[in-house]
Design a protein around this motif. Structure first.
Motif, PDB file in Angstrom:
ATOM      1  N   LEU A  35     -22.505   1.343  22.262  1.00 41.35           N
ATOM      2  CA  LEU A  35     -21.519   1.411  21.173  1.00 41.35           C
ATOM      3  C   LEU A  35     -20.103   1.469  21.740  1.00 41.35           C
ATOM      4  CD1 LEU A  35     -23.331   3.948  18.774  1.00 41.35           C
ATOM      5  CD2 LEU A  35     -23.278   1.450  18.631  1.00 41.35           C
ATOM      6  N   ALA A  36     -19.932   2.236  22.819  1.00 37.95           N
ATOM      7  CA  ALA A  36     -18.598   2.371  23.418  1.00 37.95           C
ATOM      8  C   ALA A  36     -18.130   1.045  24.019  1.00 37.95           C
ATOM      9  CB  ALA A  36     -18.620   3.464  24.488  1.00 37.95           C
ATOM     10  N   VAL A  37     -19.015   0.377  24.743  1.00 45.47           N
ATOM     11  CA  VAL A  37     -18.649  -0.878  25.413  1.00 45.47           C
ATOM     12  C   VAL A  37     -18.339  -1.983  24.395  1.00 45.47           C
ATOM     13  CG1 VAL A  37     -19.614  -2.757  26.825  1.00 45.47           C
ATOM     14  CG2 VAL A  37     -19.842  -0.388  27.575  1.00 45.47           C
ATOM     15  N   THR A  38     -19.152  -2.084  23.355  1.00 42.35           N
ATOM     16  CA  THR A  38     -18.928  -3.159  22.376  1.00 42.35           C
ATOM     17  C   THR A  38     -17.683  -2.872  21.527  1.00 42.35           C
ATOM     18  OG1 THR A  38     -20.555  -2.108  20.905  1.00 42.35           O
ATOM     19  CG2 THR A  38     -21.335  -3.934  22.266  1.00 42.35           C
ATOM     20  N   ALA A  39     -17.438  -1.591  21.217  1.00 42.94           N
ATOM     21  CA  ALA A  39     -16.237  -1.249  20.436  1.00 42.94           C
ATOM     22  C   ALA A  39     -14.973  -1.500  21.266  1.00 42.94           C
ATOM     23  CB  ALA A  39     -16.299   0.201  19.975  1.00 42.94           C
ATOM     24  N   ALA A  40     -15.004  -1.095  22.543  1.00 45.10           N
ATOM     25  CA  ALA A  40     -13.833  -1.303  23.399  1.00 45.10           C
ATOM     26  C   ALA A  40     -13.588  -2.800  23.606  1.00 45.10           C
ATOM     27  CB  ALA A  40     -14.033  -0.595  24.744  1.00 45.10           C
ATOM     28  N   GLY A  41     -14.651  -3.558  23.801  1.00 41.18           N
ATOM     29  CA  GLY A  41     -14.526  -5.005  23.991  1.00 41.18           C
ATOM     30  C   GLY A  41     -13.959  -5.677  22.743  1.00 41.18           C
ATOM     31  N   THR A  42     -14.321  -5.159  21.579  1.00 45.05           N
ATOM     32  CA  THR A  42     -13.816  -5.718  20.322  1.00 45.05           C
ATOM     33  C   THR A  42     -12.327  -5.413  20.173  1.00 45.05           C
ATOM     34  OG1 THR A  42     -16.000  -5.503  19.319  1.00 45.05           O
ATOM     35  CG2 THR A  42     -14.134  -5.693  17.806  1.00 45.05           C
ATOM     36  N   GLU A  43     -11.956  -4.196  20.535  1.00 47.08           N
ATOM     37  CA  GLU A  43     -10.538  -3.810  20.480  1.00 47.08           C
ATOM     38  C   GLU A  43      -9.706  -4.720  21.388  1.00 47.08           C
ATOM     39  OE1 GLU A  43      -8.878   0.402  21.330  1.00 47.08           O
ATOM     40  OE2 GLU A  43     -10.718   0.659  20.143  1.00 47.08           O
ATOM     41  N   ARG A  44     -10.236  -4.969  22.567  1.00 45.50           N
ATOM     42  CA  ARG A  44      -9.554  -5.827  23.531  1.00 45.50           C
ATOM     43  C   ARG A  44      -9.387  -7.243  22.957  1.00 45.50           C
ATOM     44  NH1 ARG A  44     -13.165  -5.764  27.764  1.00 45.50           N
ATOM     45  NH2 ARG A  44     -13.119  -3.501  27.589  1.00 45.50           N
ATOM     46  N   SER A  96     -18.212  -6.077  17.053  1.00 44.27           N
ATOM     47  CA  SER A  96     -18.835  -7.400  17.200  1.00 44.27           C
ATOM     48  C   SER A  96     -17.908  -8.501  17.680  1.00 44.27           C
ATOM     49  CB  SER A  96     -19.465  -7.818  15.862  1.00 44.27           C
ATOM     50  OG  SER A  96     -20.421  -6.866  15.445  1.00 44.27           O
ATOM     51  N   GLY A  97     -16.732  -8.120  18.212  1.00 38.59           N
ATOM     52  CA  GLY A  97     -15.797  -9.148  18.670  1.00 38.59           C
ATOM     53  C   GLY A  97     -15.720  -9.283  20.188  1.00 38.59           C
ATOM     54  N   PHE A  98     -16.530  -8.489  20.902  1.00 38.19           N
ATOM     55  CA  PHE A  98     -16.412  -8.434  22.372  1.00 38.19           C
ATOM     56  C   PHE A  98     -16.694  -9.768  23.054  1.00 38.19           C
ATOM     57  CE2 PHE A  98     -20.657  -7.342  21.056  1.00 38.19           C
ATOM     58  CZ  PHE A  98     -21.465  -8.068  21.918  1.00 38.19           C
ATOM     59  N   ALA A  99     -17.458 -10.655  22.390  1.00 34.74           N
ATOM     60  CA  ALA A  99     -17.804 -11.944  23.012  1.00 34.74           C
ATOM     61  C   ALA A  99     -16.694 -12.978  22.840  1.00 34.74           C
ATOM     62  CB  ALA A  99     -19.116 -12.477  22.417  1.00 34.74           C
ATOM     63  N   LEU A 273     -21.566 -10.864  27.407  1.00 35.15           N
ATOM     64  CA  LEU A 273     -20.902 -12.037  26.831  1.00 35.15           C
ATOM     65  C   LEU A 273     -19.380 -11.889  26.850  1.00 35.15           C
ATOM     66  CD1 LEU A 273     -22.975 -13.215  23.722  1.00 35.15           C
ATOM     67  CD2 LEU A 273     -22.764 -14.303  25.954  1.00 35.15           C
ATOM     68  N   SER A 274     -18.885 -10.695  27.162  1.00 36.54           N
ATOM     69  CA  SER A 274     -17.430 -10.523  27.298  1.00 36.54           C
ATOM     70  C   SER A 274     -16.926 -11.100  28.625  1.00 36.54           C
ATOM     71  CB  SER A 274     -17.066  -9.037  27.205  1.00 36.54           C
ATOM     72  OG  SER A 274     -17.638  -8.349  28.298  1.00 36.54           O
ATOM     73  N   GLU A 275     -17.870 -11.479  29.527  1.00 35.18           N
ATOM     74  CA  GLU A 275     -17.484 -12.002  30.851  1.00 35.18           C
ATOM     75  C   GLU A 275     -17.583 -13.528  30.892  1.00 35.18           C
ATOM     76  OE1 GLU A 275     -20.150 -10.225  33.741  1.00 35.18           O
ATOM     77  OE2 GLU A 275     -20.025  -8.290  32.729  1.00 35.18           O
ATOM     78  N   ASP A 276     -16.530 -14.164  31.428  1.00 39.80           N
ATOM     79  CA  ASP A 276     -16.540 -15.631  31.575  1.00 39.80           C
ATOM     80  C   ASP A 276     -17.683 -16.117  32.454  1.00 39.80           C
ATOM     81  OD1 ASP A 276     -13.804 -16.618  30.457  1.00 39.80           O
ATOM     82  OD2 ASP A 276     -13.302 -14.875  31.672  1.00 39.80           O
TER      83      ASP A 276
END
Ligand SMILES: N[C@@H](CC(=O)c1ccccc1NC=O)C(=O)O
Length: 291
Positions: A35-44, A96-99, A273-276
């Motif tokens: 939850l923390a990783v996906t929320a932070a990735g979405t914020e980014r 859900s925006g981390f990708a 999926l947040s990584e190229d």
């Protein structure tokens, strides 16, 4: 279908608890970490790009979607529609925006779909909501040309249900060119016998009519390409479900690949999926560029 019927209640509970199968983190911390990783990735992703957030596609509280636009949009562009997991009872489009970053930089829009999770959301409603979100998207955004579905876990189930949609009941037929189903569930009957159904409260009938495994139809001439991805450290039951669903689609004439991703578990299989440079990111970009 069926081997699970010989499993004990404890074994079923185990197999349908993805957090118990990771060699990376223990079961008490892995969900919070996810939850923390996906929320932070979405914020980014929201901070770094152009977005349109909380667009309502219906009247319900969670009937909203977030659009992450391509950095340099062409006149029309493909969109990856992401459907979040969480066993139909946790998570939201806010995680859900981390990708988005690796995709928007390559000209692809990302659309994160919200839906009413259980107990408020019932299985039939969630399936209908996700289908309606697609109809809405193609009606409202003519610049989107070509839709790719991507779902994780329970979201892969919902994406597979979208593939089985009879669009004559809707005003439009979305041009779905590809689907990437990650660590999904395609037969809901086994979970009737586990804690997962406490919040869902499905009857056998509801579970059956919402099981993509039972809804496989012969591929239409222009049927989309399907990628069924599963993690090395998914449970044997999750791995079996992906194998059997991909086989059933292939037998019905669909163009399917089963991708067994090494070194990842049920959670980092999608987080990355947040990584190229992640193999699944590359496979998705490849699928989109070939179309
Ligand atoms: N109770 C489950 C939680 C779970 O499966 C899950 C949690 C967050 C995001 C996705 C999940 N799995 C499928 O939707 C577990 O034991 O892992």
């Amino acid at each position: 279908m069926g081997g699970w019927r010989d499993m004990s209640a404890e074994a079923l509970e185990d197999h349908y608890s993805p957090s118990r199968w990771s060699p990376r983190l223990d079961r008490d911390t892995i969900i919070d970490a996810h939850l923390a990783v996906t929320a932070a990735g979405t914020e980014r992703a929201r901070a770094s790009g152009q977005t349109l957030l909380h667009v309502p596609y219906g009247d319900g509280d969670r009937e909203k979607l977030d659009i992450y636009f391509p950095t340099e949009p062409s006149e029309t562009f493909p969109a990856l529609v992401y459907i979040h997991g969480g066993y139909w009872q946790s998570m939201s489009k806010e995680d859900s925006g981390f990708a988005a970053p690796p995709l928007v930089s390559q000209g692809v829009a990302v659309v994160a779909v919200g839906y009413d999770i259980a107990p408020k959301g019932r299985m039939d409603t969630m399936v209908l909501q996700v289908r309606r979100s697609l109809a809405f998207l193609v009606q409202q955004y003519p610049r989107i040309r070509g839709i790719y579905l991507c779902g994780h876990s329970a979201g892969a189930h919902l994406a597979a249900m979208v593939l089985s949609t009879d669009w004559t009941e809707f005003q439009v037929v979305p041009d779905i060119k590809g689907a990437v189903l990650v660590s999904g569930l395609y037969d809901l009957e086994p979970i009737l016998h586990t804690y997962v159904n406490d919040a869902l409260n499905m009857s056998r009938e509801v579970a059956q009519r919402n099981s993509p495994m039972r809804l496989v139809t012969p591929a239409a001439p222009a049927a989309c390409e399907v990628l069924v991805a599963v993690a090395q450290h998914d449970s044997p039951e999750f791995r079996r479900q992906s194998q059997e669903y991909s086989q059933a689609l292939r037998a019905a004439g669909w163009s399917v690949s089963l991708l067994d991703l090494a070194g990842v578990d049920h959670f980092d299989v999608i987080e990355r999926l947040s990584e190229d440079s992640y193999v699944l990111t590359q496979v998705i970009l490849n699928m989109i560029s070939r179309a």
